[in-house]
Design a protein around this motif. Structure first.
Motif, PDB file in Angstrom:
ATOM      1  N   ALA A  21       0.833  -1.205   0.000  1.00  0.00           N
ATOM      2  CA  ALA A  21       0.000   0.000   0.000  1.00  0.00           C
ATOM      3  C   ALA A  21       0.868   1.257   0.000  1.00  0.00           C
ATOM      4  O   ALA A  21       0.546   2.242  -0.673  1.00  0.00           O
ATOM      5  N   ASP A  22       1.974   1.208   0.737  1.00  0.00           N
ATOM      6  CA  ASP A  22       2.880   2.365   0.784  1.00  0.00           C
ATOM      7  C   ASP A  22       3.515   2.640  -0.573  1.00  0.00           C
ATOM      8  O   ASP A  22       3.712   3.790  -0.956  1.00  0.00           O
ATOM      9  N   VAL A  23       3.824   1.590  -1.317  1.00  0.00           N
ATOM     10  CA  VAL A  23       4.400   1.767  -2.663  1.00  0.00           C
ATOM     11  C   VAL A  23       3.393   2.445  -3.581  1.00  0.00           C
ATOM     12  O   VAL A  23       3.723   3.392  -4.301  1.00  0.00           O
ATOM     13  N   ILE A  24       2.144   1.975  -3.545  1.00  0.00           N
ATOM     14  CA  ILE A  24       1.095   2.565  -4.381  1.00  0.00           C
ATOM     15  C   ILE A  24       0.854   4.020  -3.994  1.00  0.00           C
ATOM     16  O   ILE A  24       0.758   4.903  -4.851  1.00  0.00           O
ATOM     17  N   THR A  25       0.786   4.276  -2.698  1.00  0.00           N
ATOM     18  CA  THR A  25       0.564   5.645  -2.214  1.00  0.00           C
ATOM     19  C   THR A  25       1.714   6.561  -2.623  1.00  0.00           C
ATOM     20  O   THR A  25       1.485   7.685  -3.092  1.00  0.00           O
ATOM     21  N   LEU A  31       3.311  11.026  -8.746  1.00  0.00           N
ATOM     22  CA  LEU A  31       2.719  11.366 -10.042  1.00  0.00           C
ATOM     23  C   LEU A  31       1.605  12.398  -9.937  1.00  0.00           C
ATOM     24  O   LEU A  31       1.206  12.995 -10.931  1.00  0.00           O
ATOM     25  N   GLY A  32       1.066  12.574  -8.723  1.00  0.00           N
ATOM     26  CA  GLY A  32      -0.010  13.538  -8.528  1.00  0.00           C
ATOM     27  C   GLY A  32      -1.351  13.063  -9.070  1.00  0.00           C
ATOM     28  O   GLY A  32      -2.153  13.875  -9.529  1.00  0.00           O
ATOM     29  N   VAL A  33      -1.569  11.764  -9.036  1.00  0.00           N
ATOM     30  CA  VAL A  33      -2.833  11.192  -9.513  1.00  0.00           C
ATOM     31  C   VAL A  33      -3.423  10.314  -8.417  1.00  0.00           C
ATOM     32  O   VAL A  33      -2.725   9.904  -7.502  1.00  0.00           O
ATOM     33  N   PRO A  34      -4.713   9.991  -8.501  1.00  0.00           N
ATOM     34  CA  PRO A  34      -5.331   9.133  -7.487  1.00  0.00           C
ATOM     35  C   PRO A  34      -4.754   7.714  -7.500  1.00  0.00           C
ATOM     36  O   PRO A  34      -4.314   7.211  -8.539  1.00  0.00           O
ATOM     37  N   LYS A  35      -4.759   7.085  -6.328  1.00  0.00           N
ATOM     38  CA  LYS A  35      -4.261   5.714  -6.208  1.00  0.00           C
ATOM     39  C   LYS A  35      -5.010   4.753  -7.123  1.00  0.00           C
ATOM     40  O   LYS A  35      -4.405   3.859  -7.723  1.00  0.00           O
ATOM     41  N   ALA A  36      -6.305   4.943  -7.254  1.00  0.00           N
ATOM     42  CA  ALA A  36      -7.099   4.058  -8.107  1.00  0.00           C
ATOM     43  C   ALA A  36      -6.613   4.117  -9.551  1.00  0.00           C
ATOM     44  O   ALA A  36      -6.563   3.095 -10.244  1.00  0.00           O
ATOM     45  N   GLU A  37      -6.245   5.287 -10.000  1.00  0.00           N
ATOM     46  CA  GLU A  37      -5.758   5.428 -11.372  1.00  0.00           C
ATOM     47  C   GLU A  37      -4.416   4.716 -11.553  1.00  0.00           C
ATOM     48  O   GLU A  37      -4.194   4.041 -12.565  1.00  0.00           O
ATOM     49  N   VAL A  38      -3.537   4.856 -10.564  1.00  0.00           N
ATOM     50  CA  VAL A  38      -2.246   4.166 -10.616  1.00  0.00           C
ATOM     51  C   VAL A  38      -2.471   2.658 -10.689  1.00  0.00           C
ATOM     52  O   VAL A  38      -1.903   1.970 -11.535  1.00  0.00           O
ATOM     53  N   LEU A  58      -1.932   4.153 -28.278  1.00  0.00           N
ATOM     54  CA  LEU A  58      -3.390   4.242 -28.185  1.00  0.00           C
ATOM     55  C   LEU A  58      -3.855   4.598 -26.787  1.00  0.00           C
ATOM     56  O   LEU A  58      -4.967   5.075 -26.615  1.00  0.00           O
ATOM     57  N   ASP A  59      -3.033   4.335 -25.782  1.00  0.00           N
ATOM     58  CA  ASP A  59      -3.450   4.510 -24.406  1.00  0.00           C
ATOM     59  C   ASP A  59      -2.367   5.286 -23.647  1.00  0.00           C
ATOM     60  O   ASP A  59      -1.238   4.845 -23.565  1.00  0.00           O
ATOM     61  N   ALA A  60      -2.723   6.438 -23.105  1.00  0.00           N
ATOM     62  CA  ALA A  60      -1.767   7.237 -22.347  1.00  0.00           C
ATOM     63  C   ALA A  60      -1.467   6.560 -21.018  1.00  0.00           C
ATOM     64  O   ALA A  60      -2.339   6.024 -20.364  1.00  0.00           O
ATOM     65  N   THR A  61      -0.199   6.592 -20.621  1.00  0.00           N
ATOM     66  CA  THR A  61       0.176   6.012 -19.338  1.00  0.00           C
ATOM     67  C   THR A  61      -0.052   7.029 -18.230  1.00  0.00           C
ATOM     68  O   THR A  61      -0.233   8.218 -18.464  1.00  0.00           O
ATOM     69  N   VAL A  62       0.016   6.563 -17.005  1.00  0.00           N
ATOM     70  CA  VAL A  62      -0.145   7.445 -15.847  1.00  0.00           C
ATOM     71  C   VAL A  62       0.926   8.530 -15.865  1.00  0.00           C
ATOM     72  O   VAL A  62       0.642   9.695 -15.645  1.00  0.00           O
ATOM     73  N   ALA A  63       2.174   8.160 -16.167  1.00  0.00           N
ATOM     74  CA  ALA A  63       3.259   9.143 -16.192  1.00  0.00           C
ATOM     75  C   ALA A  63       3.006  10.218 -17.254  1.00  0.00           C
ATOM     76  O   ALA A  63       3.273  11.394 -17.013  1.00  0.00           O
ATOM     77  N   GLN A  64       2.483   9.826 -18.415  1.00  0.00           N
ATOM     78  CA  GLN A  64       2.211  10.799 -19.461  1.00  0.00           C
ATOM     79  C   GLN A  64       1.074  11.726 -19.048  1.00  0.00           C
ATOM     80  O   GLN A  64       1.088  12.910 -19.349  1.00  0.00           O
TER      81      GLN A  64
END
Length: 67
Positions: A21-25, A31-38, A58-64
């Motif tokens: 959980a700490d890694v995801i958080t 990245l400044g995005v919600p955990k669910a999105e990551v 075709l699909d943007a990554t979280v980092a992009q």
């Protein structure tokens, strides 16, 4: 109601230990995005890799998206 009813997201539960959980958080905060999105992006990337699906461009990554 929705243009494509198959695109409506459903809720899934994932049980993580404190370290996981700490890694995801930390990644979400970095990245400044919600955990669910990551987690969604990570899950779908792994699924594409396992299935051999190449959706480059075709699909943007979280980092992009965070840029």
């Amino acid at each position: 109601m929705y243009q494509d009813p198959k695109r409506v997201r459903t809720k899934s539960t994932v049980y993580l230990d404190q370290y996981e959980a700490d890694v995801i958080t930390a990644l979400a905060n970095y990245l400044g995005v919600p955990k669910a999105e990551v987690m969604r992006q990570m899950l779908m990337k792994e699924a594409r890799d396992v299935l051999g699906i190449d959706l480059v461009g075709l699909d943007a990554t979280v980092a992009q998206q965070a840029s």
